[in-house]
Scaffold this motif. Structure first.
Motif, PDB file in Angstrom:
ATOM      1  N   ILE A  21       0.839  -1.205   0.000  1.00 31.18           N
ATOM      2  CA  ILE A  21       0.000   0.000   0.000  1.00 31.18           C
ATOM      3  C   ILE A  21       0.872   1.253   0.000  1.00 31.18           C
ATOM      4  N   TRP A  22       1.912   1.272   0.788  1.00 33.69           N
ATOM      5  CA  TRP A  22       2.814   2.423   0.867  1.00 33.69           C
ATOM      6  C   TRP A  22       3.459   2.691  -0.486  1.00 33.69           C
ATOM      7  N   ILE A  23       3.979   1.638  -1.110  1.00 37.15           N
ATOM      8  CA  ILE A  23       4.579   1.791  -2.438  1.00 37.15           C
ATOM      9  C   ILE A  23       3.517   2.235  -3.441  1.00 37.15           C
ATOM     10  N   GLY A  24       2.312   1.693  -3.305  1.00 41.81           N
ATOM     11  CA  GLY A  24       1.223   2.089  -4.199  1.00 41.81           C
ATOM     12  C   GLY A  24       0.895   3.564  -4.099  1.00 41.81           C
ATOM     13  N   VAL A  25       0.846   4.075  -2.882  1.00 42.29           N
ATOM     14  CA  VAL A  25       0.588   5.509  -2.682  1.00 42.29           C
ATOM     15  C   VAL A  25       1.723   6.326  -3.290  1.00 42.29           C
ATOM     16  N   TYR A  26       2.956   5.867  -3.091  1.00 41.13           N
ATOM     17  CA  TYR A  26       4.119   6.589  -3.622  1.00 41.13           C
ATOM     18  C   TYR A  26       4.109   6.647  -5.149  1.00 41.13           C
ATOM     19  N   LYS A  27       3.457   5.685  -5.803  1.00 34.56           N
ATOM     20  CA  LYS A  27       3.381   5.692  -7.266  1.00 34.56           C
ATOM     21  C   LYS A  27       2.661   6.931  -7.789  1.00 34.56           C
ATOM     22  N   PHE A  28       1.906   7.617  -6.950  1.00 29.72           N
ATOM     23  CA  PHE A  28       1.181   8.807  -7.377  1.00 29.72           C
ATOM     24  C   PHE A  28       2.050  10.062  -7.344  1.00 29.72           C
ATOM     25  N   THR A  29       3.327   9.907  -7.046  1.00 28.78           N
ATOM     26  CA  THR A  29       4.234  11.055  -7.031  1.00 28.78           C
ATOM     27  C   THR A  29       5.020  11.128  -8.338  1.00 28.78           C
ATOM     28  N   GLY A  63       0.077   2.114  -9.113  1.00 33.68           N
ATOM     29  CA  GLY A  63      -0.289   2.480  -7.753  1.00 33.68           C
ATOM     30  C   GLY A  63      -1.643   1.921  -7.357  1.00 33.68           C
ATOM     31  N   VAL A  64      -2.611   2.054  -8.252  1.00 31.25           N
ATOM     32  CA  VAL A  64      -3.951   1.524  -7.983  1.00 31.25           C
ATOM     33  C   VAL A  64      -3.888   0.009  -7.797  1.00 31.25           C
ATOM     34  N   ILE A  65      -3.159  -0.677  -8.674  1.00 30.95           N
ATOM     35  CA  ILE A  65      -3.029  -2.136  -8.572  1.00 30.95           C
ATOM     36  C   ILE A  65      -2.401  -2.523  -7.232  1.00 30.95           C
ATOM     37  N   GLU A  66      -1.366  -1.803  -6.823  1.00 36.76           N
ATOM     38  CA  GLU A  66      -0.690  -2.134  -5.567  1.00 36.76           C
ATOM     39  C   GLU A  66      -1.581  -1.844  -4.356  1.00 36.76           C
ATOM     40  N   ILE A  67      -2.302  -0.754  -4.376  1.00 33.25           N
ATOM     41  CA  ILE A  67      -3.197  -0.444  -3.256  1.00 33.25           C
ATOM     42  C   ILE A  67      -4.311  -1.483  -3.160  1.00 33.25           C
ATOM     43  N   ILE A  68      -4.890  -1.854  -4.284  1.00 39.77           N
ATOM     44  CA  ILE A  68      -5.930  -2.886  -4.289  1.00 39.77           C
ATOM     45  C   ILE A  68      -5.357  -4.209  -3.768  1.00 39.77           C
ATOM     46  N   THR A  69      -4.144  -4.551  -4.193  1.00 40.44           N
ATOM     47  CA  THR A  69      -3.509  -5.778  -3.707  1.00 40.44           C
ATOM     48  C   THR A  69      -3.346  -5.730  -2.190  1.00 40.44           C
ATOM     49  N   GLY A  70      -2.892  -4.615  -1.669  1.00 40.14           N
ATOM     50  CA  GLY A  70      -2.739  -4.474  -0.225  1.00 40.14           C
ATOM     51  C   GLY A  70      -4.052  -4.634   0.519  1.00 40.14           C
ATOM     52  N   ILE A  71      -5.104  -4.045  -0.013  1.00 39.29           N
ATOM     53  CA  ILE A  71      -6.427  -4.175   0.602  1.00 39.29           C
ATOM     54  C   ILE A  71      -6.895  -5.631   0.549  1.00 39.29           C
TER      55      ILE A  71
END
Length: 146
Positions: A21-29, A63-71
């Protein structure tokens, strides 16, 4: 599964969820969008994404894919089917990131006579293994049936 194993399992997958999730959020930078461009643009299965999305769009997609994976990892503690889907997402994610080691020009270097890569990718090998375990092992199977 013994109590200590359950605790270890929980820590490992809570850790993966937090990291993904952290890496996913960082993808938006913009910094991360620029950092992943050489990896993605040289990958034989992913290069085409830059034909339809800009640099930030490609990074946002990951980022979206990683955040969804974390959830999904978190929800997988409660639902067996979701746990298996999350495990598959983990495996796919880390197979792709490990494949960057073989598709990105100049990623392998020699520093002081020792082979060197961008060490951030080294976490992906144990993460891949944990994804396979996540698919196969239900830490709560002794307590409840699904």
């Amino acid at each position: 599964m013994k109590a200590l194993s359950r605790i270890g399992y929980f820590i490992a997958y809570a850790g993966i969820a937090i990291i993904v999730i952290w890496i996913g959020v960082y993808k938006f930078t913009p910094t991360e969008a620029a950092a992943i461009k050489p990896l993605v643009s040289n990958h034989f299965l992913l290069f085409w994404l830059y034909d339809i999305l800009n640099d930030q769009g490609v990074s946002n997609l990951f980022g979206v894919i990683e955040i969804i994976t974390g959830i999904l990892i978190i929800l997988g503690f409660y639902f067996k089917v979701i746990r298996i889907i999350a495990g598959i997402c983990i495996v796919i994610t880390f197979l792709f990131t490990l494949s960057f080691l073989f598709t990105t020009p100049g990623i392998w270097k020699v520093v002081d006579g020792v082979g060197h890569i961008d060490f951030f990718m080294l976490k992906d090998l144990p993460m891949l293994g944990l994804g396979l375990i996540y698919i196969a092992v239900d830490p709560f199977r002794e307590k409840r049936r699904r």
